[in-house]
Design an enzyme around this catalytic site. Structure first.
Site, PDB file in Angstrom:
ATOM      1  N   GLU A 124       4.845  15.104   5.180  1.00 10.04           N
ATOM      2  CA  GLU A 124       4.717  15.661   6.532  1.00 10.04           C
ATOM      3  C   GLU A 124       5.586  14.877   7.519  1.00 10.04           C
ATOM      4  O   GLU A 124       6.247  15.459   8.386  1.00 10.04           O
ATOM      5  CB  GLU A 124       3.245  15.659   6.961  1.00 10.04           C
ATOM      6  CG  GLU A 124       2.396  16.564   6.080  1.00 10.04           C
ATOM      7  CD  GLU A 124       0.955  16.667   6.552  1.00 10.04           C
ATOM      8  OE1 GLU A 124       0.573  17.741   7.058  1.00 10.04           O
ATOM      9  OE2 GLU A 124       0.201  15.690   6.404  1.00 10.04           O
TER      10      GLU A 124
ATOM     11  N   LYS B  99       0.842  -1.204   0.000  1.00  4.19           N
ATOM     12  CA  LYS B  99       0.000   0.000   0.000  1.00  4.19           C
ATOM     13  C   LYS B  99       0.877   1.254   0.000  1.00  4.19           C
ATOM     14  O   LYS B  99       0.485   2.327   0.470  1.00  4.19           O
ATOM     15  CB  LYS B  99      -0.934   0.004   1.222  1.00  4.19           C
ATOM     16  CG  LYS B  99      -1.965  -1.126   1.201  1.00  4.19           C
ATOM     17  CD  LYS B  99      -3.028  -0.891   0.123  1.00  4.19           C
ATOM     18  CE  LYS B  99      -4.019  -2.049   0.077  1.00  4.19           C
ATOM     19  NZ  LYS B  99      -4.944  -1.930  -1.071  1.00  4.19           N
TER      20      LYS B  99
ATOM     21  N   GLY C 186       0.925  13.067   3.550  1.00  7.57           N
ATOM     22  CA  GLY C 186       1.388  12.798   4.913  1.00  7.57           C
ATOM     23  C   GLY C 186       2.789  12.205   4.970  1.00  7.57           C
ATOM     24  O   GLY C 186       3.462  12.296   6.000  1.00  7.57           O
TER      25      GLY C 186
ATOM     26  N   GLU D 200      -3.064  16.583  -1.527  1.00  5.93           N
ATOM     27  CA  GLU D 200      -4.242  17.030  -0.772  1.00  5.93           C
ATOM     28  C   GLU D 200      -5.013  18.075  -1.564  1.00  5.93           C
ATOM     29  O   GLU D 200      -6.254  18.089  -1.565  1.00  5.93           O
ATOM     30  CB  GLU D 200      -3.829  17.655   0.572  1.00  5.93           C
ATOM     31  CG  GLU D 200      -3.325  16.676   1.602  1.00  5.93           C
ATOM     32  CD  GLU D 200      -1.814  16.463   1.538  1.00  5.93           C
ATOM     33  OE1 GLU D 200      -1.227  16.653   0.448  1.00  5.93           O
ATOM     34  OE2 GLU D 200      -1.236  16.105   2.563  1.00  5.93           O
TER      35      GLU D 200
HETATM   36  C1  1HE Z   1      -2.953   3.701  -1.190  1.00  8.88           C
HETATM   37  C2  1HE Z   1      -2.390   4.987  -1.063  1.00  8.88           C
HETATM   38  C3  1HE Z   1      -2.922   5.841  -0.066  1.00  8.88           C
HETATM   39  C4  1HE Z   1      -1.374   3.954  -2.649  1.00  8.88           C
HETATM   40  N1  1HE Z   1      -3.927   5.369   0.682  1.00  8.88           N
HETATM   41  N2  1HE Z   1      -3.948   3.294  -0.414  1.00  8.88           N
HETATM   42  N3  1HE Z   1      -1.842  10.443  -0.741  1.00  8.88           N
HETATM   43  C5  1HE Z   1      -2.077  10.440  -2.067  1.00  8.88           C
HETATM   44  O1  1HE Z   1      -2.994  11.036  -2.573  1.00  8.88           O
HETATM   45  C6  1HE Z   1      -1.141   9.586  -2.887  1.00  8.88           C
HETATM   46  C7  1HE Z   1      -1.908   8.433  -3.471  1.00  8.88           C
HETATM   47  N4  1HE Z   1      -1.012   7.448  -4.080  1.00  8.88           N
HETATM   48  C8  1HE Z   1      -0.439   7.616  -5.292  1.00  8.88           C
HETATM   49  O2  1HE Z   1      -0.519   8.649  -5.918  1.00  8.88           O
HETATM   50  C9  1HE Z   1       0.309   6.442  -5.831  1.00  8.88           C
HETATM   51  O3  1HE Z   1      -0.177   5.254  -5.212  1.00  8.88           O
HETATM   52  C10 1HE Z   1       1.849   6.516  -5.594  1.00  8.88           C
HETATM   53  C11 1HE Z   1       2.431   7.601  -6.519  1.00  8.88           C
HETATM   54  C12 1HE Z   1       2.209   6.807  -4.143  1.00  8.88           C
HETATM   55  C13 1HE Z   1       2.476   5.147  -5.960  1.00  8.88           C
HETATM   56  O4  1HE Z   1       2.088   4.763  -7.260  1.00  8.88           O
HETATM   57  P1  1HE Z   1       2.275   3.235  -7.699  1.00  8.88           P
HETATM   58  O5  1HE Z   1       1.877   3.136  -9.143  1.00  8.88           O
HETATM   59  O6  1HE Z   1       3.643   2.757  -7.347  1.00  8.88           O
HETATM   60  O7  1HE Z   1       1.263   2.372  -6.777  1.00  8.88           O
HETATM   61  P2  1HE Z   1      -0.315   2.236  -6.906  1.00  8.88           P
HETATM   62  O8  1HE Z   1      -0.614   1.129  -7.894  1.00  8.88           O
HETATM   63  O9  1HE Z   1      -0.970   3.528  -7.132  1.00  8.88           O
HETATM   64  O10 1HE Z   1      -0.703   1.764  -5.433  1.00  8.88           O
HETATM   65  C14 1HE Z   1      -0.455   0.453  -4.957  1.00  8.88           C
HETATM   66  C15 1HE Z   1      -1.522   0.136  -3.946  1.00  8.88           C
HETATM   67  O11 1HE Z   1      -1.378   1.037  -2.849  1.00  8.88           O
HETATM   68  C16 1HE Z   1      -2.935   0.345  -4.446  1.00  8.88           C
HETATM   69  O12 1HE Z   1      -3.747  -0.569  -3.774  1.00  8.88           O
HETATM   70  P3  1HE Z   1      -4.267  -1.948  -4.491  1.00  8.88           P
HETATM   71  O13 1HE Z   1      -5.073  -2.636  -3.432  1.00  8.88           O
HETATM   72  O14 1HE Z   1      -5.036  -1.515  -5.708  1.00  8.88           O
HETATM   73  O15 1HE Z   1      -3.001  -2.682  -4.846  1.00  8.88           O
HETATM   74  C17 1HE Z   1      -3.264   1.741  -3.986  1.00  8.88           C
HETATM   75  O16 1HE Z   1      -4.656   1.956  -3.839  1.00  8.88           O
HETATM   76  C18 1HE Z   1      -2.596   1.748  -2.633  1.00  8.88           C
HETATM   77  N5  1HE Z   1      -2.293   3.100  -2.187  1.00  8.88           N
HETATM   78  N6  1HE Z   1      -1.407   5.123  -1.980  1.00  8.88           N
HETATM   79  C19 1HE Z   1      -4.417   4.145   0.505  1.00  8.88           C
HETATM   80  N7  1HE Z   1      -2.433   7.064   0.130  1.00  8.88           N
HETATM   81  C20 1HE Z   1      -2.511  13.972   8.012  1.00  8.88           C
HETATM   82  S1  1HE Z   1      -3.256  14.434   6.647  1.00  8.88           S
HETATM   83  C21 1HE Z   1      -2.347  13.852   5.321  1.00  8.88           C
HETATM   84  C22 1HE Z   1      -3.182  13.962   4.083  1.00  8.88           C
HETATM   85  C23 1HE Z   1      -2.626  13.147   2.965  1.00  8.88           C
HETATM   86  O17 1HE Z   1      -1.624  12.491   3.077  1.00  8.88           O
HETATM   87  S2  1HE Z   1      -3.518  13.219   1.523  1.00  8.88           S
HETATM   88  C24 1HE Z   1      -2.511  12.500   0.337  1.00  8.88           C
HETATM   89  C25 1HE Z   1      -2.711  11.021   0.245  1.00  8.88           C
END
Ligand code: 1HE
Length: 273
Positions: free
Chosen positions: A127, A40, A124, A147
């Site tokens: 962060e 994840k 995060g 975000e």
């Molecule tokens: C997740 C998350 C996550 C991946 N929560 N499950 N953060 C984001 O908005 C970033 C969201 N993630 C991405 O943009 C991409 O996943 C990545 C660039 C980090 C990585 O890409 P990649 O191609 O290597 O992986 P993927 O195929 O997108 O993800 C693999 C798995 O991880 C997939 O799950 P699966 O069950 O389909 O295999 C994704 O759904 C899961 N995954 N990122 C949950 N963030 C205190 S407040 C803080 C506020 C925030 O941090 S908001 C920003 C959140």
């Protein structure tokens, strides 16, 4: 002497399934903390955030520095979005405060923390990295604050810590436009203090941690706990706090022996690389 550890605790209960915890170094002085939720992308759910908080609260007393990194292709994808369910305002407030409490334990915890970054350092995850004291990034690293495009706001202390690294204008741009910084530009603007070839962030961070662990603990304490506060004080108060901290640090026996070592020719000189 250890000035700020829980000295009764020698074994922390590092049993969270998504965190690997290990003591390394000749004197078990470096704690290695690895996020191991690669499937994840090391997304931080509530359990993981609370486990990080507990880990820094219960750091074994041998530890003098820590390295934090992430398993798999990315350092950390930020908040676990699958947990981002409908919260009312009060629940949202408490959730953010929980992150604050955990990352404050990193920033104002027992030992300096060096983040070894690669791949995504986003939301995060950025962060978390910002709460560490030194950041080492490899060439695969990229930084973003998605975000802005997800209709939310930072909530893990990013609004306070990230502008201190890169300035409020750059953070505003990142959140308004979804701008992603690559490793080179990220180092230039101040996200990372070290940029290393791909795959070498952990080795460099560990090397630095061993070096940091050799400092007088009170000096490290001053850098972690006094410097950030002094830098936010009005100059007159800052000068005064600095003088107090300087007096305390120099009065420690370790400072006396280190100064004697230099004056009697036993300590290393400052040399350019
Ligand atoms: C997740 C998350 C996550 C991946 N929560 N499950 N953060 C984001 O908005 C970033 C969201 N993630 C991405 O943009 C991409 O996943 C990545 C660039 C980090 C990585 O890409 P990649 O191609 O290597 O992986 P993927 O195929 O997108 O993800 C693999 C798995 O991880 C997939 O799950 P699966 O069950 O389909 O295999 C994704 O759904 C899961 N995954 N990122 C949950 N963030 C205190 S407040 C803080 C506020 C925030 O941090 S908001 C920003 C959140």
């Amino acid at each position: 002497m250890n000035y700020n550890h829980n000295s009764t605790n020698t074994k922390a209960s590092m049993t969270h399934p998504d965190i690997h915890f290990e003591l390394r170094g000749d004197h078990q002085e470096v704690a290695v903390i690895r996020l191991t939720r690669a499937a994840k992308r090391n997304a931080l759910n509530d359990g993981l955030i609370l486990a990080l908080r507990d880990l820094f609260e219960k750091m074994p007393s041998t530890v003098r520095a820590a390295v934090i990194d992430g398993d798999g292709p990315h350092f950390c994808a930020g908040l676990d979005l699958s947990e981002l369910k409908e919260r009312d305002a009060g629940q949202g407030l408490h959730h953010s405060r929980m992150w604050h409490a955990a990352l404050e334990r990193v920033q104002y915890g027992p030992v300096p923390v060096i983040a070894a970054l690669h791949g995504a350092v986003v939301g995060g995850g950025l962060e978390l990295a910002s709460s560490c004291h030194i950041r080492v990034a490899d060439e695969s690293t990229f930084y973003a604050l998605p975000e802005g495009s997800r209709g939310i706001f930072v909530g893990g202390g990013g609004a306070v810590r990230i502008p201190k690294l890169i300035g409020a204008a750059r953070m505003t741009d990142m959140m308004l436009t979804g701008r992603v910084y690559n490793a080179q530009d990220g180092e230039k603007v101040g996200f990372a203090q070290y940029l290393v070839p791909e795959g070498q962030a952990f080795a460099k961070a560990f090397e630095l941690a061993v070096r940091v662990a050799q400092n007088a603990p009170l000096t490290n304490y001053a850098l972690m706990h006094a410097l950030p506060r002094i830098s936010e004080q009005p100059a007159d108060q800052g000068f005064f706090t600095e003088a107090m901290m300087a007096a305390i640090a120099q009065s420690a026996p370790e400072a006396k022996s280190r100064l004697a070592d230099f004056l009697e020719g036993r300590a290393a000189k400052v040399r350019k690389d």
